[in-house]
Design an enzyme around this catalytic site. Structure first.
Site, PDB file in Angstrom:
ATOM      1  N   SER A 127       1.051  -1.119   0.118  1.00 38.61           N
ATOM      2  CA  SER A 127      -0.083   0.033   0.023  1.00 38.61           C
ATOM      3  C   SER A 127       0.964   1.471   0.114  1.00 38.61           C
ATOM      4  CB  SER A 127      -0.824  -0.041   1.135  1.00 38.61           C
ATOM      5  OG  SER A 127      -0.358  -0.072   2.360  1.00 38.61           O
ATOM      6  N   ARG A 159      13.436  -7.526   4.842  1.00 38.41           N
ATOM      7  CA  ARG A 159      14.708  -8.127   4.674  1.00 38.41           C
ATOM      8  C   ARG A 159      15.762  -7.236   4.719  1.00 38.41           C
ATOM      9  NH1 ARG A 159      15.802 -12.380   2.055  1.00 38.41           N
ATOM     10  NH2 ARG A 159      13.661 -12.596   1.710  1.00 38.41           N
ATOM     11  N   VAL A 211      18.794  -5.142   3.981  1.00 32.31           N
ATOM     12  CA  VAL A 211      19.169  -4.791   2.534  1.00 32.31           C
ATOM     13  C   VAL A 211      20.753  -5.143   2.574  1.00 32.31           C
ATOM     14  CG1 VAL A 211      19.697  -2.731   1.018  1.00 32.31           C
ATOM     15  CG2 VAL A 211      17.787  -2.698   2.422  1.00 32.31           C
ATOM     16  N   HIS A 255       8.855   2.810   9.268  1.00 28.73           N
ATOM     17  CA  HIS A 255       8.641   2.202  10.306  1.00 28.73           C
ATOM     18  C   HIS A 255       7.257   2.300  10.980  1.00 28.73           C
ATOM     19  CE1 HIS A 255       9.969  -1.119  13.260  1.00 28.73           C
ATOM     20  NE2 HIS A 255       9.279  -0.136  14.178  1.00 28.73           N
TER      21      HIS A 255
HETATM   22  C1  GAR Z   1       3.815  -0.592   6.980  1.00 24.46           C
HETATM   23  O1  GAR Z   1       3.093  -0.411   7.921  1.00 24.46           O
HETATM   24  C2  GAR Z   1       5.388  -0.145   7.168  1.00 24.46           C
HETATM   25  O2  GAR Z   1       5.497   0.552   8.051  1.00 24.46           O
HETATM   26  C3  GAR Z   1       5.702  -1.680   7.919  1.00 24.46           C
HETATM   27  O3  GAR Z   1       5.049  -2.766   7.210  1.00 24.46           O
HETATM   28  C4  GAR Z   1       3.985  -2.151   6.462  1.00 24.46           C
HETATM   29  C5  GAR Z   1       3.985  -2.350   5.184  1.00 24.46           C
HETATM   30  O4  GAR Z   1       2.749  -2.107   4.453  1.00 24.46           O
HETATM   31  N1  GAR Z   1       7.188  -1.828   7.931  1.00 24.46           N
HETATM   32  C6  GAR Z   1       7.807  -2.326   8.926  1.00 24.46           C
HETATM   33  O5  GAR Z   1       7.193  -2.893   9.842  1.00 24.46           O
HETATM   34  C7  GAR Z   1       9.441  -2.509   8.738  1.00 24.46           C
HETATM   35  N2  GAR Z   1       9.928  -2.832  10.010  1.00 24.46           N
HETATM   36  P1  GAR Z   1       2.633  -1.880   3.034  1.00 24.46           P
HETATM   37  O6  GAR Z   1       3.513  -3.050   2.439  1.00 24.46           O
HETATM   38  O7  GAR Z   1       1.201  -2.122   2.561  1.00 24.46           O
HETATM   39  O8  GAR Z   1       3.306  -0.890   2.572  1.00 24.46           O
END
Ligand code: GAR
Length: 383
Positions: free
Chosen positions: A13, A88, A90, A106
């Site tokens: 998203s 993952r 990088v 985050h």
């Molecule tokens: C998001 O909320 C992002 O902040 C989090 O995963 C979600 C991805 O949503 N990222 C982490 O937790 C990284 N540590 P998306 O795939 O719909 O963008």
């Protein structure tokens, strides 16, 4: 045109939101999306994104063949990488080649609720269990330490007593949609326009890199209704968002507010702009938070609020005409003398009148042009 890449693993998203945001302008383009899960939301969403090169890199290739990824990035002339739900580490070959050019988002107010095991819904569960009053999203530069790089921007959300991890996730996701495109635009403004990655040096780092990096576990699938990018309309900010059209560029240069809605021929220009949105913390490179306006309070940035005076255009036309008209009238008088002197057999007089008419026509033209080019800067000086 500045090109960015997105690395994603999950629903996608944020990737879609960033893509749509920059599609509205013509200064930044999502040129490349690399994902590491074949069966994922991002794998489906990329099919709808025109002009984006989408590449699946299998989990094992991230550690064994980072050079392939570096080649893709170089091919597409990528200047900045945005990790959007990329679960993952990088590879170091990439973090070194793109040092200061990789961002991550985050879903908490870092450094709280960051680090190992803190991703996706785990973060929101931990925040609810700890009965926190605030959570939010943080955009930070990527370093070799998990969630540990310098913070660029953060946006808070309130946690209410009736919040569940799922409802908090939805709130934070909306904050992410507002925050991440701004942060990307700001990061691009802070770095020089072109990147020169030395392929030989990157290849050496890639080879030296350990192949034993632990892949981050996949996030648990959740029933939460994830808001789609189209559901929100993230505001842009001048100075942070590169201008989308020449008109916007001019408006930024002149320090006036540009309202795309009022411009009939605006070609997909970004929405109206604000310097700093309420509730957003912008962190300088040295780590000091920049002062921000509290939610709802008037902002003190006079320069960005400066409106074009309504009489501006009218005065410009009136005064330009006043400059041209006296010289124009003299030119007309001399022109009318040309024919009368010619038929009165006064050839020398007709020639003189003709020359004077020409001179005054030029004077009228030059004063008009001079005034047009001087009026704007002079008016701005005294505005
Ligand atoms: C998001 O909320 C992002 O902040 C989090 O995963 C979600 C991805 O949503 N990222 C982490 O937790 C990284 N540590 P998306 O795939 O719909 O963008």
């Amino acid at each position: 045109m500045r090109k960015i890449a997105i690395f994603a693993s999950g629903e996608g998203s944020n990737a879609e939101n960033i893509y749509q945001f920059f599609q509205k302008g013509n200064r930044v383009r999502v040129a490349l999306i690399i994902y590491d899960r074949e069966e994922s939301g991002i794998a489906r969403r990329v099919k709808e994104m025109t002009g984006v090169r989408a590449v699946y890199i299998a989990p094992e290739d991230w550690t064994s063949a980072p050079q392939r990824i570096l080649d893709l990035l170089a091919d597409e002339e990528i200047e900045l990488i945005a990790l959007a739900g990329f679960l993952r580490m990088v590879p170091q070959a990439i973090t070194h080649a793109y040092a200061g050019r990789i961002l991550n988002i985050h879903p908490s107010l870092l450094p709280a609720y960051g680090g190992k095991g803190m991703y996706g819904m785990n973060v929101h569960r931990a925040v609810i269990e700890a009965a926190e009053a605030k959570s939010g999203a943080t955009v930070h530069y990527v370093s070799d330490e998990l969630d540990g790089g310098d913070i660029l921007m953060a946006q808070e959300v309130d946690v209410t007593p009736d919040d569940t991890p799922e409802s908090l996730c939805a709130k934070v996701r909306l904050a992410e949609f507002e925050l991440y495109p701004r942060a990307i635009a700001m990061a691009l403004l802070r770095i020089p326009p072109r990147i020169n990655v030395d392929p030989a040096a990157s290849a050496a780092t890639a080879e030296a890199e350990s192949a034993s990096q632990e892949p981050t576990p996949a996030p648990a699938q959740t029933e939460t209704a994830i808001p789609r990018a189209a559901d929100v309309n993230p505001p842009a900010i001048p100075g942070l968002t590169p201008p989308a059209t020449p008109a916007e560029e001019w408006a930024q240069t002149l320090g006036v507010r540009y309202d795309a809605g009022k411009v009939k021929d605006a070609l997909g220009a970004n929405p109206d702009v604000e310097q700093e949105a309420p509730g957003v913390t912008i962190v300088e490179i040295d780590g000091t938070p920049r002062a921000t306006s509290p939610a709802g309070a008037p902002r003190d940035s006079d320069a960005t609020d400066r409106e074009m005076p309504p009489t501006y255009l009218v005065w410009s036309i009136v005064v330009t005409l006043l400059c041209c008209i006296p010289a124009g009238i003299v030119a007309i008088i001399y022109s009318s003398q040309v024919s009368s002197k010619f038929y009165a057999d006064d050839l020398a007089g007709a020639r003189r009148a003709s020359e004077r008419a020409q001179i005054w026509i030029i004077v009228s033209f030059v004063t008009g042009v001079l005034f047009q080019s001087l009026y704007l800067p002079v008016a701005l000086l005294f505005n």
